[in-house]
Design a protein around this motif. Structure first.
Motif, PDB file in Angstrom:
ATOM      1  N   VAL A  27       0.874  -1.172   0.000  1.00 65.24           N
ATOM      2  CA  VAL A  27       0.000   0.000   0.000  1.00 65.24           C
ATOM      3  C   VAL A  27       0.911   1.223   0.000  1.00 65.24           C
ATOM      4  O   VAL A  27       1.675   1.429   0.941  1.00 65.24           O
ATOM      5  CB  VAL A  27      -0.942   0.009   1.231  1.00 65.24           C
ATOM      6  CG1 VAL A  27      -1.768   1.287   1.245  1.00 65.24           C
ATOM      7  CG2 VAL A  27      -1.841  -1.223   1.223  1.00 65.24           C
ATOM      8  N   ALA A  28       0.850   1.985  -1.071  1.00 66.30           N
ATOM      9  CA  ALA A  28       1.697   3.173  -1.182  1.00 66.30           C
ATOM     10  C   ALA A  28       1.329   4.176  -0.096  1.00 66.30           C
ATOM     11  O   ALA A  28       0.151   4.378   0.196  1.00 66.30           O
ATOM     12  CB  ALA A  28       1.537   3.798  -2.562  1.00 66.30           C
ATOM     13  N   THR A  30       1.326   7.257  -0.187  1.00 58.02           N
ATOM     14  CA  THR A  30       0.563   8.381  -0.720  1.00 58.02           C
ATOM     15  C   THR A  30      -0.813   7.978  -1.252  1.00 58.02           C
ATOM     16  O   THR A  30      -1.585   8.820  -1.683  1.00 58.02           O
ATOM     17  CB  THR A  30       1.342   9.044  -1.865  1.00 58.02           C
ATOM     18  OG1 THR A  30       1.603   8.057  -2.868  1.00 58.02           O
ATOM     19  CG2 THR A  30       2.642   9.634  -1.364  1.00 58.02           C
ATOM     20  N   SER A  31      -1.132   6.697  -1.225  1.00 61.02           N
ATOM     21  CA  SER A  31      -2.369   6.217  -1.824  1.00 61.02           C
ATOM     22  C   SER A  31      -3.560   6.317  -0.880  1.00 61.02           C
ATOM     23  O   SER A  31      -3.442   6.102   0.326  1.00 61.02           O
ATOM     24  CB  SER A  31      -2.195   4.760  -2.265  1.00 61.02           C
ATOM     25  OG  SER A  31      -3.383   4.283  -2.857  1.00 61.02           O
ATOM     26  N   THR A  32      -4.707   6.596  -1.464  1.00 62.90           N
ATOM     27  CA  THR A  32      -5.955   6.550  -0.702  1.00 62.90           C
ATOM     28  C   THR A  32      -6.557   5.147  -0.761  1.00 62.90           C
ATOM     29  O   THR A  32      -7.548   4.868  -0.103  1.00 62.90           O
ATOM     30  CB  THR A  32      -6.975   7.562  -1.262  1.00 62.90           C
ATOM     31  OG1 THR A  32      -7.202   7.265  -2.640  1.00 62.90           O
ATOM     32  CG2 THR A  32      -6.467   8.988  -1.101  1.00 62.90           C
ATOM     33  N   LEU A  33      -5.949   4.274  -1.558  1.00 63.91           N
ATOM     34  CA  LEU A  33      -6.416   2.896  -1.687  1.00 63.91           C
ATOM     35  C   LEU A  33      -5.812   2.040  -0.585  1.00 63.91           C
ATOM     36  O   LEU A  33      -4.700   2.288  -0.131  1.00 63.91           O
ATOM     37  CB  LEU A  33      -6.030   2.336  -3.060  1.00 63.91           C
ATOM     38  CG  LEU A  33      -6.472   3.182  -4.259  1.00 63.91           C
ATOM     39  CD1 LEU A  33      -5.895   2.609  -5.545  1.00 63.91           C
ATOM     40  CD2 LEU A  33      -7.986   3.249  -4.336  1.00 63.91           C
ATOM     41  N   TYR A  37      -0.597  -3.122  -4.050  1.00 65.03           N
ATOM     42  CA  TYR A  37      -0.334  -3.286  -5.479  1.00 65.03           C
ATOM     43  C   TYR A  37       1.146  -3.122  -5.773  1.00 65.03           C
ATOM     44  O   TYR A  37       1.870  -2.460  -5.033  1.00 65.03           O
ATOM     45  CB  TYR A  37      -1.053  -2.204  -6.296  1.00 65.03           C
ATOM     46  CG  TYR A  37      -2.553  -2.251  -6.285  1.00 65.03           C
ATOM     47  CD1 TYR A  37      -3.241  -3.306  -6.863  1.00 65.03           C
ATOM     48  CD2 TYR A  37      -3.284  -1.211  -5.731  1.00 65.03           C
ATOM     49  CE1 TYR A  37      -4.625  -3.324  -6.875  1.00 65.03           C
ATOM     50  CE2 TYR A  37      -4.671  -1.215  -5.745  1.00 65.03           C
ATOM     51  CZ  TYR A  37      -5.340  -2.279  -6.319  1.00 65.03           C
ATOM     52  OH  TYR A  37      -6.706  -2.287  -6.332  1.00 65.03           O
ATOM     53  N   TRP A  39       3.014  -1.101  -8.603  1.00 65.05           N
ATOM     54  CA  TRP A  39       2.639  -0.006  -9.489  1.00 65.05           C
ATOM     55  C   TRP A  39       3.610   0.101 -10.664  1.00 65.05           C
ATOM     56  O   TRP A  39       4.815  -0.064 -10.503  1.00 65.05           O
ATOM     57  CB  TRP A  39       2.659   1.321  -8.725  1.00 65.05           C
ATOM     58  CG  TRP A  39       1.606   1.403  -7.678  1.00 65.05           C
ATOM     59  CD1 TRP A  39       1.660   0.885  -6.415  1.00 65.05           C
ATOM     60  CD2 TRP A  39       0.329   2.010  -7.793  1.00 65.05           C
ATOM     61  NE1 TRP A  39       0.500   1.146  -5.739  1.00 65.05           N
ATOM     62  CE2 TRP A  39      -0.339   1.846  -6.566  1.00 65.05           C
ATOM     63  CE3 TRP A  39      -0.316   2.697  -8.821  1.00 65.05           C
ATOM     64  CZ2 TRP A  39      -1.621   2.330  -6.343  1.00 65.05           C
ATOM     65  CZ3 TRP A  39      -1.587   3.196  -8.590  1.00 65.05           C
ATOM     66  CH2 TRP A  39      -2.221   3.002  -7.365  1.00 65.05           C
ATOM     67  N   GLY A 113      -7.650   3.687 -12.053  1.00 70.07           N
ATOM     68  CA  GLY A 113      -8.029   5.092 -12.130  1.00 70.07           C
ATOM     69  C   GLY A 113      -9.028   5.330 -13.248  1.00 70.07           C
ATOM     70  O   GLY A 113      -9.178   4.512 -14.154  1.00 70.07           O
ATOM     71  N   VAL A 120      -1.510  -1.696 -12.358  1.00 68.32           N
ATOM     72  CA  VAL A 120      -1.169  -2.340 -11.100  1.00 68.32           C
ATOM     73  C   VAL A 120      -1.279  -3.845 -11.220  1.00 68.32           C
ATOM     74  O   VAL A 120      -2.028  -4.376 -12.038  1.00 68.32           O
ATOM     75  CB  VAL A 120      -2.086  -1.851  -9.947  1.00 68.32           C
ATOM     76  CG1 VAL A 120      -1.854  -0.372  -9.664  1.00 68.32           C
ATOM     77  CG2 VAL A 120      -3.548  -2.127 -10.238  1.00 68.32           C
TER      78      VAL A 120
END
Length: 178
Positions: A27-28, A30-33, A37, A39, A113, A120
């Protein structure tokens, strides 16, 4: 360097780390997910990552609904079809970064996106070979016909771009001057 894009059947991952042997889903920060993944990017989105990782950048290009007036007003007449902007305080990092491209097999990657901005994978991925030094990022932009602007502050440009009919992407904007 003009070929710092994936070949058919490949996607690219850009990194300042030249020693990655296997990409593991995560989980990055900076990600909101919340799903982990690996990337990567396809041919069209590679230029978004011709920068130091933490460098804030605002990018714009014409899309199917873009007006000629917006192209002339923001990109400029006779200035190519794509513009990238960074702040002066990132200029040295852009000149000195050692950036690497990892070629990854496109199988197992899916667009993410709306519209898609990356691809991903939910599975670990081994690079197809050793990382390739990306080299001179200014030269890469020039060879790709991408205008590179250096601004005191990204926000006025970003506000113009996001209010226009151009397509756009902003990466690491939290690192831009306020």
């Amino acid at each position: 360097m003009a070929f710092m894009r994936p070949e058919p059947g490949q996607v690219l991952h850009f990194s300042e780390d030249p020693a990655i042997e296997r990409f593991v889903p995560h989980v990055a920060v900076t990600s909101t997910l919340t799903e982990p993944y690996v990337w990567a990017v396809d041919h069209d989105r590679c230029p978004d990552y011709w920068f130091p990782r933490a460098c804030p950048r605002a990018m714009a290009w014409p899309g199917p609904r873009t007006t000629d007036d917006d192209v002339v007003r923001i990109v400029g007449a006779g200035c190519g079809q794509r513009v990238h902007a960074i702040e002066y305080c990132w200029l040295r990092a852009l000149m000195e970064v050692r950036l690497y491209a990892y070629r990854l097999p496109a199988d197992g990657f899916a667009p993410i996106g709306d519209p898609p901005h990356a691809v991903v994978s939910r599975d670990p991925v081994a690079p197809l070979g050793p990382p390739e030094p990306v080299g001179d990022l200014f030269e890469l932009h020039e060879q790709a016909g991408i205008q590179l602007r250096v601004l005191d502050n990204l926000w006025p440009f970003w506000n113009e771009v996001t209010a226009s009919s151009l397509e756009f992407s902003g990466i690491r904007l939290r690192n831009a001057r306020r």
